[in-house]
Write a protein that holds these residues in place. Structure first.
Motif, PDB file in Angstrom:
ATOM      1  N   TYR A 101      -0.649 -46.904 -23.461  1.00  0.00           N
ATOM      2  CA  TYR A 101      -1.974 -47.122 -24.029  1.00  0.00           C
ATOM      3  C   TYR A 101      -2.943 -47.521 -22.919  1.00  0.00           C
ATOM      4  O   TYR A 101      -2.561 -47.709 -21.764  1.00  0.00           O
ATOM      5  CB  TYR A 101      -1.942 -48.185 -25.128  1.00  0.00           C
ATOM      6  CG  TYR A 101      -1.469 -49.547 -24.706  1.00  0.00           C
ATOM      7  CD1 TYR A 101      -2.283 -50.399 -23.959  1.00  0.00           C
ATOM      8  CD2 TYR A 101      -0.207 -50.018 -25.072  1.00  0.00           C
ATOM      9  CE1 TYR A 101      -1.853 -51.656 -23.575  1.00  0.00           C
ATOM     10  CE2 TYR A 101       0.236 -51.281 -24.697  1.00  0.00           C
ATOM     11  CZ  TYR A 101      -0.596 -52.092 -23.946  1.00  0.00           C
ATOM     12  OH  TYR A 101      -0.170 -53.337 -23.573  1.00  0.00           O
ATOM     13  N   GLY A 102      -4.205 -47.673 -23.283  1.00  0.00           N
ATOM     14  CA  GLY A 102      -5.191 -48.141 -22.314  1.00  0.00           C
ATOM     15  C   GLY A 102      -6.062 -47.028 -21.758  1.00  0.00           C
ATOM     16  O   GLY A 102      -6.218 -45.956 -22.369  1.00  0.00           O
ATOM     17  N   GLU A 103      -6.634 -47.272 -20.606  1.00  0.00           N
ATOM     18  CA  GLU A 103      -7.598 -46.360 -19.992  1.00  0.00           C
ATOM     19  C   GLU A 103      -7.022 -44.951 -19.831  1.00  0.00           C
ATOM     20  O   GLU A 103      -5.859 -44.784 -19.457  1.00  0.00           O
ATOM     21  CB  GLU A 103      -8.010 -46.906 -18.621  1.00  0.00           C
ATOM     22  CG  GLU A 103      -9.137 -46.149 -17.963  1.00  0.00           C
ATOM     23  CD  GLU A 103      -9.575 -46.785 -16.649  1.00  0.00           C
ATOM     24  OE1 GLU A 103     -10.463 -46.196 -15.984  1.00  0.00           O
ATOM     25  OE2 GLU A 103      -9.035 -47.843 -16.299  1.00  0.00           O
ATOM     26  N   ASN A 104      -7.834 -43.962 -20.169  1.00  0.00           N
ATOM     27  CA  ASN A 104      -7.477 -42.538 -20.044  1.00  0.00           C
ATOM     28  C   ASN A 104      -6.396 -42.092 -21.036  1.00  0.00           C
ATOM     29  O   ASN A 104      -5.756 -41.065 -20.822  1.00  0.00           O
ATOM     30  CB  ASN A 104      -7.040 -42.198 -18.617  1.00  0.00           C
ATOM     31  CG  ASN A 104      -8.136 -42.459 -17.600  1.00  0.00           C
ATOM     32  OD1 ASN A 104      -9.315 -42.191 -17.851  1.00  0.00           O
ATOM     33  ND2 ASN A 104      -7.765 -42.993 -16.448  1.00  0.00           N
ATOM     34  N   LEU A 105      -6.215 -42.841 -22.131  1.00  0.00           N
ATOM     35  CA  LEU A 105      -5.215 -42.431 -23.129  1.00  0.00           C
ATOM     36  C   LEU A 105      -5.564 -41.070 -23.713  1.00  0.00           C
ATOM     37  O   LEU A 105      -4.680 -40.242 -23.945  1.00  0.00           O
ATOM     38  CB  LEU A 105      -5.120 -43.475 -24.242  1.00  0.00           C
ATOM     39  CG  LEU A 105      -4.228 -43.098 -25.426  1.00  0.00           C
ATOM     40  CD1 LEU A 105      -2.800 -42.820 -24.981  1.00  0.00           C
ATOM     41  CD2 LEU A 105      -4.260 -44.198 -26.493  1.00  0.00           C
ATOM     42  N   GLU A 106      -6.852 -40.824 -23.967  1.00  0.00           N
ATOM     43  CA  GLU A 106      -7.231 -39.530 -24.529  1.00  0.00           C
ATOM     44  C   GLU A 106      -6.753 -38.393 -23.637  1.00  0.00           C
ATOM     45  O   GLU A 106      -6.209 -37.387 -24.132  1.00  0.00           O
ATOM     46  CB  GLU A 106      -8.750 -39.446 -24.705  1.00  0.00           C
ATOM     47  CG  GLU A 106      -9.212 -38.102 -25.281  1.00  0.00           C
ATOM     48  CD  GLU A 106     -10.722 -37.999 -25.408  1.00  0.00           C
ATOM     49  OE1 GLU A 106     -11.214 -36.859 -25.504  1.00  0.00           O
ATOM     50  OE2 GLU A 106     -11.402 -39.044 -25.413  1.00  0.00           O
ATOM     51  N   GLU A 107      -6.924 -38.535 -22.329  1.00  0.00           N
ATOM     52  CA  GLU A 107      -6.483 -37.492 -21.412  1.00  0.00           C
ATOM     53  C   GLU A 107      -4.969 -37.321 -21.447  1.00  0.00           C
ATOM     54  O   GLU A 107      -4.454 -36.193 -21.402  1.00  0.00           O
ATOM     55  CB  GLU A 107      -6.938 -37.821 -19.990  1.00  0.00           C
ATOM     56  CG  GLU A 107      -8.428 -37.642 -19.739  1.00  0.00           C
ATOM     57  CD  GLU A 107      -9.280 -38.765 -20.312  1.00  0.00           C
ATOM     58  OE1 GLU A 107      -8.701 -39.757 -20.834  1.00  0.00           O
ATOM     59  OE2 GLU A 107     -10.514 -38.661 -20.246  1.00  0.00           O
ATOM     60  N   ARG A 108      -4.243 -38.420 -21.553  1.00  0.00           N
ATOM     61  CA  ARG A 108      -2.783 -38.326 -21.614  1.00  0.00           C
ATOM     62  C   ARG A 108      -2.330 -37.639 -22.898  1.00  0.00           C
ATOM     63  O   ARG A 108      -1.368 -36.842 -22.890  1.00  0.00           O
ATOM     64  CB  ARG A 108      -2.157 -39.724 -21.505  1.00  0.00           C
ATOM     65  CG  ARG A 108      -2.251 -40.323 -20.106  1.00  0.00           C
ATOM     66  CD  ARG A 108      -1.414 -41.585 -19.966  1.00  0.00           C
ATOM     67  NE  ARG A 108      -1.952 -42.707 -20.705  1.00  0.00           N
ATOM     68  CZ  ARG A 108      -2.939 -43.487 -20.279  1.00  0.00           C
ATOM     69  NH1 ARG A 108      -3.515 -43.256 -19.115  1.00  0.00           N
ATOM     70  NH2 ARG A 108      -3.365 -44.517 -21.007  1.00  0.00           N
ATOM     71  N   TYR A 150      -8.492 -46.490 -32.737  1.00  0.00           N
ATOM     72  CA  TYR A 150      -7.550 -45.374 -32.759  1.00  0.00           C
ATOM     73  C   TYR A 150      -7.933 -44.300 -33.775  1.00  0.00           C
ATOM     74  O   TYR A 150      -7.682 -43.115 -33.558  1.00  0.00           O
ATOM     75  CB  TYR A 150      -6.131 -45.871 -33.029  1.00  0.00           C
ATOM     76  CG  TYR A 150      -5.433 -46.367 -31.776  1.00  0.00           C
ATOM     77  CD1 TYR A 150      -5.014 -45.482 -30.795  1.00  0.00           C
ATOM     78  CD2 TYR A 150      -5.214 -47.720 -31.571  1.00  0.00           C
ATOM     79  CE1 TYR A 150      -4.389 -45.922 -29.644  1.00  0.00           C
ATOM     80  CE2 TYR A 150      -4.598 -48.185 -30.429  1.00  0.00           C
ATOM     81  CZ  TYR A 150      -4.180 -47.278 -29.462  1.00  0.00           C
ATOM     82  OH  TYR A 150      -3.572 -47.733 -28.318  1.00  0.00           O
TER      83      TYR A 150
END
Length: 226
Positions: A106-113, A133
């Motif tokens: 989780y955390g920063e750049n989760l959307e990209e992951r 979320y």
């Protein structure tokens, strides 16, 4: 021996009166600590997994997968042949992998992951944490009807998603089904710690200070877990 539940919000008590239609036999292979922790987390996870109507081969993202609700939702989805993207801290990734999920930090750049893990899109999303979320799932293109949050009811109203929780599956049939799956080893519910009921304050202090992936339970000697 029987396990059951009450709808009177009796969080901790020496004795609880439970209507006969709200009790079900407890399998011998299921300990009281697990049985005592099963109803709220179990019924909520069951309702959430059912709400999104996942099909074998689909991709479902789940937040807060180290909690009681999230971890059970992951396991229920995996039993359906679903590919699960399990959002959790790095320290829990090995455990989630052992459940058959694909962990993502989780955390920063989760959307990209999430986009990298599912380049053709995510089919459904279960939110067991809140804090944005639901909006993330909408941004990822998940249809509102395939999103279920058990926490963020304001977001559910705003975006028109589902918000099925424990009361949507509060039946002895569901409780018995979950208990049977645990008895045969198809579901796992580890217990983080068991406290005497006299130490309820200590238990809540411990719960507030960390994020265990297993439930905490109370035990009244001679009466099983509460």
């Amino acid at each position: 021996m029987r396990a059951g539940f009450t709808n009177r919000r009796a969080a901790q008590a020496d004795y609880v009166a439970v209507p006969a239609h709200q009790v079900t036999p407890k399998p011998a292979a299921v300990g009281w600590d697990v049985a005592g922790s099963l109803f709220v987390a179990g019924s909520t996870a069951y309702a959430a997994a059912r709400a999104i109507e996942a099909k074998p081969g689909e991709i479902v993202a789940v937040s807060a997968t180290v909690g009681g609700v999230g971890s059970l939702a992951v396991q229920l989805l995996r039993r359906q042949g679903v590919r699960v993207l399990a959002i959790a801290g790095q320290t829990n990734h090995d455990w989630l992998t052992s459940l058959g999920a694909q962990p993502l930090a989780y955390g920063e750049n989760l959307e990209e992951r999430l986009r990298a893990a599912a380049p053709n899109g995510i089919d459904a999303f279960i939110d067991a944490y809140g804090d944005g979320y639901v909006e993330l799932a909408i941004t990822l293109g998940v249809a509102p009807v395939r999103i279920n949050t058990v926490v963020d009811f304001l977001a559910a109203q705003r975006f028109g998603t589902r918000s099925d929780g424990g009361m949507s599956a509060a039946t002895t049939d569901v409780l018995a089904e979950l208990a049977a799956l645990i008895a045969t080893g198809e579901l796992t519910v580890p217990i983080s710690a068991t406290y005497p009921i006299e130490q309820v304050q200590e238990a809540y202090t411990a719960l507030a200070g960390r994020h265990p992936r297993e439930p905490l339970t109370f035990r009244q000697e001679g009466l099983g877990s509460l």
